[in-house]
Design an enzyme around this catalytic site. Sequence first.
Site, mmCIF file in Angstrom:
data_model
loop_
_atom_site.group_PDB
_atom_site.id
_atom_site.type_symbol
_atom_site.label_atom_id
_atom_site.label_comp_id
_atom_site.label_asym_id
_atom_site.label_seq_id
_atom_site.Cartn_x
_atom_site.Cartn_y
_atom_site.Cartn_z
ATOM 1 N N ASN A 112 -43.140 -17.407 -83.949
ATOM 2 C CA ASN A 112 -43.156 -17.198 -82.501
ATOM 3 C C ASN A 112 -44.535 -17.599 -81.998
ATOM 4 O O ASN A 112 -45.509 -16.874 -82.186
ATOM 5 C CB ASN A 112 -42.862 -15.731 -82.183
ATOM 6 C CG ASN A 112 -42.982 -15.427 -80.699
ATOM 7 O OD1 ASN A 112 -42.988 -16.332 -79.865
ATOM 8 N ND2 ASN A 112 -43.084 -14.141 -80.364
ATOM 9 N N LYS A 141 -45.596 -17.789 -79.043
ATOM 10 C CA LYS A 141 -45.984 -17.085 -77.809
ATOM 11 C C LYS A 141 -46.545 -18.104 -76.800
ATOM 12 O O LYS A 141 -46.090 -19.249 -76.769
ATOM 13 C CB LYS A 141 -46.944 -15.949 -78.133
ATOM 14 C CG LYS A 141 -46.359 -14.983 -79.173
ATOM 15 C CD LYS A 141 -47.182 -13.762 -79.378
ATOM 16 C CE LYS A 141 -46.516 -12.863 -80.427
ATOM 17 N NZ LYS A 141 -47.254 -11.604 -80.615
ATOM 18 N N HIS A 151 -38.089 -9.360 -77.566
ATOM 19 C CA HIS A 151 -39.403 -9.185 -78.182
ATOM 20 C C HIS A 151 -40.159 -8.050 -77.491
ATOM 21 O O HIS A 151 -39.994 -7.808 -76.295
ATOM 22 C CB HIS A 151 -40.208 -10.486 -78.092
ATOM 23 C CG HIS A 151 -41.455 -10.477 -78.907
ATOM 24 N ND1 HIS A 151 -42.627 -9.910 -78.458
ATOM 25 C CD2 HIS A 151 -41.717 -10.948 -80.161
ATOM 26 C CE1 HIS A 151 -43.553 -10.033 -79.399
ATOM 27 N NE2 HIS A 151 -43.029 -10.662 -80.433
ATOM 28 N N GLU A 197 -43.047 -7.765 -76.424
ATOM 29 C CA GLU A 197 -43.834 -8.153 -75.259
ATOM 30 C C GLU A 197 -42.953 -8.344 -74.033
ATOM 31 O O GLU A 197 -43.391 -8.095 -72.897
ATOM 32 C CB GLU A 197 -44.630 -9.420 -75.588
ATOM 33 C CG GLU A 197 -45.740 -9.136 -76.587
ATOM 34 C CD GLU A 197 -46.248 -10.358 -77.326
ATOM 35 O OE1 GLU A 197 -47.164 -10.200 -78.135
ATOM 36 O OE2 GLU A 197 -45.712 -11.475 -77.098
ATOM 37 N N GLU A 220 -39.671 -5.098 -85.540
ATOM 38 C CA GLU A 220 -41.089 -5.236 -85.232
ATOM 39 C C GLU A 220 -41.592 -3.924 -84.642
ATOM 40 O O GLU A 220 -41.326 -3.621 -83.484
ATOM 41 C CB GLU A 220 -41.331 -6.399 -84.266
ATOM 42 C CG GLU A 220 -40.358 -6.498 -83.086
ATOM 43 C CD GLU A 220 -40.901 -7.342 -81.947
ATOM 44 O OE1 GLU A 220 -41.680 -8.250 -82.217
ATOM 45 O OE2 GLU A 220 -40.551 -7.051 -80.793
ATOM 46 N N GLY A 249 -49.585 -7.997 -82.836
ATOM 47 C CA GLY A 249 -50.836 -8.554 -82.342
ATOM 48 C C GLY A 249 -52.036 -7.660 -82.526
ATOM 49 O O GLY A 249 -53.101 -7.919 -81.958
ATOM 50 N N SER A 281 -47.794 -8.427 -87.685
ATOM 51 C CA SER A 281 -49.043 -8.733 -88.378
ATOM 52 C C SER A 281 -48.832 -9.128 -89.836
ATOM 53 O O SER A 281 -49.642 -8.802 -90.704
ATOM 54 C CB SER A 281 -50.020 -7.550 -88.270
ATOM 55 O OG SER A 281 -50.364 -7.305 -86.917
#
Length: 253
Positions: free
Chosen positions: A9, A11, A96, A98, A167, A173, A211
């Site tokens: 990904n 991003k 996701h 985010e 996740e 991140g 991560s």
Amino acid sequence: MLKKWVIGNWKMHGSLADNKALIDGIRAELPALDARVGMVVCPVFPYIPQLKQITAGSGIGVGAQDISEFAKGAYTGEVAGPMLKDVGVEYVIVGHSERRTFHGEHNEQIARKAKAVIETGLIPVVCIGESLEERQANQTEAVLTAQLDALFAVVGTDNANIILAYEPRWAIGTGVAATPDMIQAVHSFVRAYLTKRSAAVAGLPILYGGSMKGSNAASIVTLPNVDGGLIGSAALNAAEFVAIYKALVASVA
């Protein structure tokens, strides 16, 4: 569909030059992919045509990072499934952390997006996971159950062309990965949930995202019911991404 996957990904990163250098670096290290392990890269929308061109013949799949729940219409800024298919997209990330955090996406909307992916003939990569507060309150299993319940209420339980990605939102991140024991517990829980839902979804791939990097990949991808990784920052580094892929190949050798 393959069982093992490494999905990058990207991003909101990339440029024409950077994208080419990254793919060139990956292809130099992996002139041929292992047939048992899939590799997918998910750039931002404007670079999808370029990625289709520079990955041609490599076996690397190209995905998108989001999709509209609508097929067309007056939805400024949205991108529909048929449009993604038109430019060669094969996979789409939905839900996701985010998107949940910064765009307020909720379980039912994410389920509708997954349905839009499926109806377009593409494969959804559906992200699930808990926040730090939810984990500290021992709500991880309840949160994941609610997310999965919402998903299967909309897409049904007869489709085996779905990839799940666990996740933990507190590990996205941050450089902090969940411990192997934490990952193992959640992936075992999700596998048990899927097995109870239906035979069709019992074997869906469950990736870990949070991560993962070259230095810890082997300790994660060898865990039971961990079928690969949804990779963020490490996917922007050819050596790191290749190291994760090789760790997964070694785990199935």
